[in-house]
Write an enzyme that holds these catalytic residues in place. Sequence first.
Site: not given
Ligand code: NDP
Length: 273
Positions: A40, A45, A70, A103
């Site tokens: 995604d 981005y 998006k 988006h």
């Molecule tokens: P997430 O809820 O996926 O959380 C990501 C965070 O959690 C990072 O800090 C990561 O750190 C940590 N993490 C990941 N796996 C674990 C685990 N198993 N245990 C503990 N911590 C964990 O957040 P996002 O906001 O990135 O959302 C996911 C995706 O959604 C985005 O990457 C994007 O593609 C999409 N998105 C879409 C939006 C929209 O408007 N359509 C808005 C926001 C996001 P680390 O990398 O260190 O593991």
Amino acid sequence: MEYVTLNTGAKMPMLGLGVYGVDDTSPILAAFEAGYRSIDTASGYNNEEVVGQAIRESGLKREEIFVTTKLTNSAQRENTIEAEFDQSLEKLGVDYVDLYLIHWPVAEHYVNSWLALEKLHKSGRAKAIGVSNFQTYHIEAAKKVWSVVPAMNQIELHPFLTQKPLIAVCKAEGIIPESWSPLGGGANDVKNNMLTSKVVTDIGEKYGKSVAQVILRWNIDLGIVTIPKSTNPDRIKANINIFDFALTPEEIAAIDALNKDIRTGPDPDNFSF
Ligand code: NDP
């Protein structure tokens, strides 16, 4: 892996890698290695080239990978939707995307943007089209003009923001819900509270799974596609290791009951970008 069938008939993996903030290929390659087949990204981005490079380096065939990108808000405002879409394809190095999303519902533009996406879909270059951050009233406004029902609505969703009324609307329209920030995103206080929740920890102990794994499984059991982001190879692997157990209806209800209607990201009713 489990799959959902979109209203186009295409199959989409229930779990993919979110790549917001990912600026090199290594997490994406680690995800492919761990069995992910859905990525995604978004024009906003600024990493579609990175995703494209990872797809090429993976050695996987294009048709084995489900690619979502998006449309930006600026292209909606400037009416440069088709040009931006072409640029996304070029940056990704593909001749189609599996899913193309609006988006954000930019006021006064999102209904026309939907009609532009229908054209891209008809051209065959966006195999499926959908929306993101649409509330019920956005869906109702688009419904007045659509001839293609959105395949997907990607929204903020996690145990502290369960979005039950909106999910019910999506399901009634045949729109698959997809959760962004399923683990609480970058909001560390919310994420920490969620990832230390006793209710979820206890469920995890029963199955030998982490809190994050239980939360991701809760999405799957609710029929919600999810796209956790991680750049850590161990967490990337752990996040996909959720297809060997399922929650009971009581466990699902216990996680549902954690809802506090807390947003960690922007509010679709009130955003300024
Ligand atoms: P997430 O809820 O996926 O959380 C990501 C965070 O959690 C990072 O800090 C990561 O750190 C940590 N993490 C990941 N796996 C674990 C685990 N198993 N245990 C503990 N911590 C964990 O957040 P996002 O906001 O990135 O959302 C996911 C995706 O959604 C985005 O990457 C994007 O593609 C999409 N998105 C879409 C939006 C929209 O408007 N359509 C808005 C926001 C996001 P680390 O990398 O260190 O593991």
